[in-house]
Structure formats: C-alpha cells, structure tokens
Design a protein around this motif. Structure first.
Motif, PDB file in Angstrom:
ATOM      1  N   ARG A  77      -0.738  22.195   0.975  1.00 50.05           N
ATOM      2  CA  ARG A  77      -0.859  20.880   0.320  1.00 50.05           C
ATOM      3  C   ARG A  77       0.060  20.799  -0.896  1.00 50.05           C
ATOM      4  O   ARG A  77       0.616  19.740  -1.196  1.00 50.05           O
ATOM      5  N   SER A 123     -10.114   2.584   0.977  1.00 45.57           N
ATOM      6  CA  SER A 123      -9.306   2.059   2.094  1.00 45.57           C
ATOM      7  C   SER A 123      -8.665   0.736   1.690  1.00 45.57           C
ATOM      8  O   SER A 123      -7.516   0.455   2.046  1.00 45.57           O
ATOM      9  N   THR A 126      -5.167  -2.202  -1.708  1.00 42.56           N
ATOM     10  CA  THR A 126      -4.497  -3.330  -2.382  1.00 42.56           C
ATOM     11  C   THR A 126      -5.441  -4.037  -3.362  1.00 42.56           C
ATOM     12  O   THR A 126      -4.996  -4.839  -4.171  1.00 42.56           O
ATOM     13  N   ARG A 229       6.724  -6.979  -3.554  1.00 41.40           N
ATOM     14  CA  ARG A 229       6.450  -6.178  -2.350  1.00 41.40           C
ATOM     15  C   ARG A 229       6.358  -4.698  -2.737  1.00 41.40           C
ATOM     16  O   ARG A 229       6.650  -3.812  -1.946  1.00 41.40           O
ATOM     17  N   TYR A 238       5.159   6.671   0.895  1.00 42.43           N
ATOM     18  CA  TYR A 238       3.943   7.471   1.135  1.00 42.43           C
ATOM     19  C   TYR A 238       3.811   7.901   2.601  1.00 42.43           C
ATOM     20  O   TYR A 238       3.162   8.909   2.906  1.00 42.43           O
ATOM     21  N   ASN A 239       4.470   7.170   3.514  1.00 42.93           N
ATOM     22  CA  ASN A 239       4.416   7.575   4.925  1.00 42.93           C
ATOM     23  C   ASN A 239       4.904   9.006   5.110  1.00 42.93           C
ATOM     24  O   ASN A 239       4.473   9.712   6.033  1.00 42.93           O
ATOM     25  N   GLN A 241       4.225  11.442   3.116  1.00 43.50           N
ATOM     26  CA  GLN A 241       3.079  12.322   2.822  1.00 43.50           C
ATOM     27  C   GLN A 241       2.062  12.296   3.964  1.00 43.50           C
ATOM     28  O   GLN A 241       1.367  13.273   4.207  1.00 43.50           O
ATOM     29  N   ARG A 242       1.977  11.142   4.656  1.00 43.75           N
ATOM     30  CA  ARG A 242       1.088  11.117   5.831  1.00 43.75           C
ATOM     31  C   ARG A 242       1.585  12.103   6.888  1.00 43.75           C
ATOM     32  O   ARG A 242       0.785  12.804   7.520  1.00 43.75           O
ATOM     33  N   MET A 311       6.249   3.617   9.586  1.00 44.85           N
ATOM     34  CA  MET A 311       4.816   3.490   9.283  1.00 44.85           C
ATOM     35  C   MET A 311       3.945   3.817  10.504  1.00 44.85           C
ATOM     36  O   MET A 311       2.966   4.560  10.400  1.00 44.85           O
ATOM     37  N   GLY A 361      -5.529  10.295   2.664  1.00 43.57           N
ATOM     38  CA  GLY A 361      -4.221   9.828   3.147  1.00 43.57           C
ATOM     39  C   GLY A 361      -4.300   8.651   4.092  1.00 43.57           C
ATOM     40  O   GLY A 361      -3.365   8.370   4.832  1.00 43.57           O
ATOM     41  N   GLY A 362      -5.437   7.928   4.055  1.00 43.94           N
ATOM     42  CA  GLY A 362      -5.666   6.842   5.025  1.00 43.94           C
ATOM     43  C   GLY A 362      -6.585   7.374   6.097  1.00 43.94           C
ATOM     44  O   GLY A 362      -6.221   8.320   6.805  1.00 43.94           O
ATOM     45  N   GLN A 370      -4.073  -0.005  11.677  1.00 42.59           N
ATOM     46  CA  GLN A 370      -2.630  -0.272  11.541  1.00 42.59           C
ATOM     47  C   GLN A 370      -1.935  -0.165  12.904  1.00 42.59           C
ATOM     48  O   GLN A 370      -1.089  -0.985  13.246  1.00 42.59           O
ATOM     49  N   LYS A 379      -1.338  -9.623  12.921  1.00 42.63           N
ATOM     50  CA  LYS A 379      -1.829  -9.228  11.597  1.00 42.63           C
ATOM     51  C   LYS A 379      -3.309  -8.945  11.722  1.00 42.63           C
ATOM     52  O   LYS A 379      -4.011  -9.661  12.457  1.00 42.63           O
ATOM     53  N   GLN A 392      -1.525  -9.759  -2.368  1.00 44.18           N
ATOM     54  CA  GLN A 392      -1.082 -10.332  -1.102  1.00 44.18           C
ATOM     55  C   GLN A 392      -0.629 -11.775  -1.289  1.00 44.18           C
ATOM     56  O   GLN A 392       0.312 -12.234  -0.645  1.00 44.18           O
TER      57      GLN A 392
END
Ligand SMILES: CC(C)(COP(=O)(O)OP(=O)(O)OC[C@H]1O[C@@H](n2cnc3c(N)ncnc32)[C@H](O)[C@@H]1OP(=O)(O)O)[C@@H](O)C(=O)NCCC(=O)NCCSC(=O)CCS(=O)O
Ligand SMILES: Cc1cc2nc3c(=O)[nH]c(=O)nc-3n(C[C@H](O)[C@H](O)[C@H](O)COP(=O)(O)OP(=O)(O)OC[C@H]3O[C@@H](n4cnc5c(N)ncnc54)[C@H](O)[C@@H]3O)c2cc1C
Length: 397
Positions: A77, A123, A126, A229, A238-239, A241-242, A311, A361-362, A370, A379, A392
């Motif tokens: 990690r 989660s 935003t 944005r 961050y993707n 890190q995923r 993503m 991490g989601g 997603q 969407k 948003q």
C-alpha cells in the motif's frame, strides 16, 4: 518493463515477508521497509526523471506492487501511494513549484495521503462538506476527513475540498497540497484519532480535522479542466490508485496461492499428499484462473493510452481483483485446515488484509454502478432528485 525495479522488488520480498507479522501484531508503521524502498528506488519510481524519479509507467509500478503484496500488504500500500493517486495527480497537473516541492519528499520516503472521504460523504464523495474559502492570497480550510490512510505518518496530503470564492460562491472541487511536519503541525490541522482496524494493522487510518487551516493559494492543485470539473479530473488521476489497490489484492491472492500449492504438495492425509485430491486440485485450478484473469485486467488498465488509466477499465479491474482476492485467500486458508486459522502461517493475516479492497477506493457496489452506467450508456445519478449537489450544478453550467 523496467527490469531492475522488478528485480529489486523480488530481492526485497523475503525481507518484507519476514517482517510482516511484526507490523501487524505491533500495529506499527513499516519504517524499516521504507528505508529499503527508498534505497531500491521504489518510492516515487513513477515520478518523471526531470524531478528525480525514474519515469516508470503504471504497468511497471503494478508489477512491483504485485511482488511486494505477495510478501507484505502494508508495504504494497505504501508503494501504491508513493507512485499512484495523489502524487501522480501532482506530477500531471501541478505547477513547477508544486512538482519540485513534492517529488523529493516522496523520493525520500513519504507516502502521500489522499483525503477524500468524510463522515457524511463516503461513496457520495461529491457531497463533501469540507470547504476552502479564498481569503486574499490564501485558502481557509474547514472540515473533517476520516479513514485517511497514513494519517499521522504521511507528510504530504492531497485534500479534496469544495472551493469557495471570497464571497462564498461555489467554484467546484479542488485538491490542496498540504505538507505536515507532525512534530510541529500547521495551525488548524489535527489528527483526531486512529481507527482500530481488522487488517492492515500497521497502517494508520485516521480522522483529520481542519479548523481555519490557512493554505497559501499556490498549493491549490488546479486540474486541467478547471475547478468546475475539478472532481472529475482529480478522480481521473485517482483511477491509477484504483489500479494499484486492485493490484495489491491480486498480489495477496497470488501469494496465498503460492503458500497453498506448497502446502498441498507437503501435507499428507490418508497416506497421500493433499495435492492428489481432486476436490483440492479443482480449487487450485479456479484460483489460478482467477488470479490470471485479474492480472490481465489490471495490466490492461495500467497500460493506459492517456496519462491515467481509463475510468471503466480501472473500475472493472479493481472490482474483479478485490472480490477475487477475498475468495482466493479464503480458499487458500481453507487448504491449510486449522493451521490456516492460526498465526503460524500468514494466511489469517492475508485474509484480514485483503478484506478492505471491496471497500476502500470505491466500494464494489459503487464500481458496479459506474460500470453499469457505461455499459448501458446512461447516466446513473444516485440521489433521489437526480443531479443536484452544488458541484454537479456547477459542472452542468
Ligand atoms: C463519483 C461518485 C462520487 C458518484 O457521485 P456522483 O453521482 O455525485 O458523481 P458523478 O456524476 O458520477 O461524477 C461527477 C463527475 O466526475 C466524473 N467521475 C466520477 N468518477 C470518476 C472517475 N473514477 N474517473 C474519472 N471521472 C470520474 C463523472 O464522470 C462526472 O463527470 P461528468 O459530469 O459526467 O462529466 C461515486 O461514484 C464514487 O466514485 N464514489 C467513491 C469515492 C471513492 O472512490 N473514494 C475513494 C477515497 S480514497 C480511498 O479510499 C483510498 C483507499 S485505497 O486506495 O486503498
Ligand atoms: C482500509 C481503508 C482505507 C481507506 N483509505 C482512504 C483514504 O486514504 N482516503 C480516503 O479519502 N478514504 C479512504 N477510505 C474510505 C473509503 O474510500 C470509503 O470507506 C468508501 O468510499 C465507502 O464510504 P463509506 O465507508 O462511507 O461507506 P458508505 O458510502 O456509507 O456505504 C455503505 C454501504 O452502502 C453501499 N452504498 C452506498 N451508496 C450506494 C449506492 N448508491 N448504491 C449501492 N450501494 C451503495 C456501499 O457500497 C457500502 O456497502 C478507506 C477505507 C478503508 C476501509
């Protein structure tokens, strides 16, 4: 592949494996491993050569992370956060001053902390409530983050906040680079408490409070599309890190499988090695297949065309690898019988460690949402009234 980096990881793995139980039992950070990682050039290897790094690709990093995760999840990690996520956002979007400041700190052994999650915004990231209000040449931060990996040991922080103009008008979500010397923390920055965790016990997971924390405006990491944005751009970084988190799950699973295969060949019951029983052979076949599939997905995501992993590729790979990791490590533990449940073997620790990756991490559910949105081409707003949060609204304007 930058072979010397992988070779260095393979050289260090036995040492890291020999120390892993110590960090777990003592709940202490792996400082001596950090020294080894620095010496081997594995901290900040993804930092461009111009800033003292080695310009390693995310695929290079992933291969190193898998090797280290087989031995010590905690150390893996550290390697992820020293090469992906926050530091890669800074190196991609930062000003010269930001890059020149952050790179040497990571190269010297710091694992930056990424600060997104809040008590009321997990989660629903935003909907974060931390604000950064412009005041002259500074921003004033107020809010709380929790479950921050490395809280209390990390020096560099990338803090996500709702940016407000001097008159309070929302500007969007931005990231603030905050350097903390824990011997003399900046006024308004507090490490409130540390969580008592199930696994990865050597890694502090902490709650941080910001109370009128003043930050010079030059430490705002301005994303390429601007603050409106900002969240999307920061998450794009961050993707990476995923992909790193998924790769740790992969490495833990691959390590557990190696332990299990060795044991099946050694341990005898009914006068024969366990490896001769078809019930266990088929388990091995499934474990081997799942590990291989996860590796292919993660490498495909890491081998990105743009600056950061796509993503959806990152979401799919982390989802698959995290769920696979839990299953494979659980099956490997089963193959050891009672021995797997005790701490003579590393399986029980690996099982506790790998459990986090469908949460941090989601979560698996958020990643599925997603992926479903992309698969259906629609969407998928999760709030009752659809799109409605301030950031948003700004993004839509
Ligand atoms: C994104 C979510 C917070 C969902 O929230 P919303 O429904 O409010 O937001 P969206 O409209 O879906 O997204 C806004 C905007 O951002 C873009 N976006 C979102 N995610 C990404 C991404 N991963 N990459 C690139 N762009 C992204 C999205 O497309 C929208 O842009 P447009 O307006 O459509 O153009 C939620 O889904 C979510 O991701 N929650 C999880 C939060 C999370 O991952 N936290 C991690 C904290 S750090 C951590 O846990 C470390 C652990 S570890 O690494 O071991
Ligand atoms: C070990 C560890 C390390 C972490 N490190 C960091 C870090 O360094 N920095 C950081 O910012 N954060 C970090 N986190 C926090 C992590 O990102 C959050 O835990 C995660 O995003 C989920 O938020 P939550 O815990 O508030 O759960 P919640 O969002 O409250 O979710 C609770 C449950 O509901 C489900 N759920 C929520 N919304 C939906 C939905 N719309 N549809 C379906 N299901 C849903 C979730 O999947 C979950 O199962 C870490 C967490 C852990 C466990």
């Amino acid at each position: 592949m930058t072979d010397p980096l992988l070779a260095a990881a393979k050289d260090l793995a036995p040492t890291f494996a020999s120390r892993a139980a110590h960090w777990d039992r003592s709940r202490s950070y792996c400082w001596s491993n950090i020294t080894d990682l620095v010496d081997a050039g594995l901290m900040g290897m993804s930092i461009p050569k111009a800033y003292g790094g080695q310009g390693a690709s995310f695929l290079d990093v992933a291969m190193v992370v898998e090797e280290i995760a087989k031995a010590c999840t905690l150390t893996a990690r550290v390697v992820v956060e020293a090469n992906m996520g926050g530091i890669s956002a800074v190196m991609a979007y930062g000003t010269e001053e930001q890059k020149a400041f952050c790179a040497p700190i990571v190269l010297a052994g710091d694992k930056p902390a990424i600060c997104i999650t809040e008590p009321e915004a997990g989660s629903a990231a935003t909907q974060m409530q931390t604000t950064a209000q412009k005041r002259g040449k500074t921003y004033v931060l107020n809010g709380r983050k929790h479950w921050i990996t490395g809280g209390g040991v990390s020096k560099l922080h990338l803090i996500f906040a709702q940016v407000l103009a001097e008159d309070g008008t929302p500007q969007g979500i931005g990231g603030f680079i905050v350097h903390v010397d824990h011997a003399a923390p900046p006024k308004g920055f507090t490490v409130v408490r540390r969580e008592h965790t199930m696994g990865l016990c050597g890694m502090p997971e902490a709650e941080l409070a910001f109370d009128d924390l003043e930050i010079d405006a030059k430490w705002l990491l301005t994303p390429p599309s601007g603050l409106k944005r900002g969240f999307a751009d920061l998450m794009t970084a961050y993707n990476s890190q995923r992909v790193g988190a998924g790769t740790i799950a992969l490495g833990v699973a691959a390590g557990a499988l190696e332990h299990a295969k060795r044991y099946l060949l050694e341990r005898q019951q009914f006068g024969r090695p366990l490896a001769e029983f078809q019930g266990l052979q088929w388990m091995v076949a499934d474990m081997d297949t799942q590990v291989h599939a996860a590796r292919l997905m993660l490498h495909d995501a890491a081998r990105c065309d743009g600056t950061f992993p796509d993503m959806i590729k990152a979401a799919r790979a982390k989802l698959f690898a995290s769920e696979m990791g839990i299953k494979v490590v659980n099956d490997a533990l089963q193959m050891f019988g009672a021995r797997g449940y005790g701490d003579q073997e590393p399986l029980e620790r690996m099982y506790r460690d790998v459990r986090m990756f469908t949460i941090g991490g989601g979560t698996a559910q958020i990643l599925r949402t997603q992926i479903a949105g992309a698969a259906l081409g629609i969407k998928v707003p999760q709030t009752r009234d659809g799109y409605g949060t301030p950031s948003q609204q700004i993004a839509a304007e």
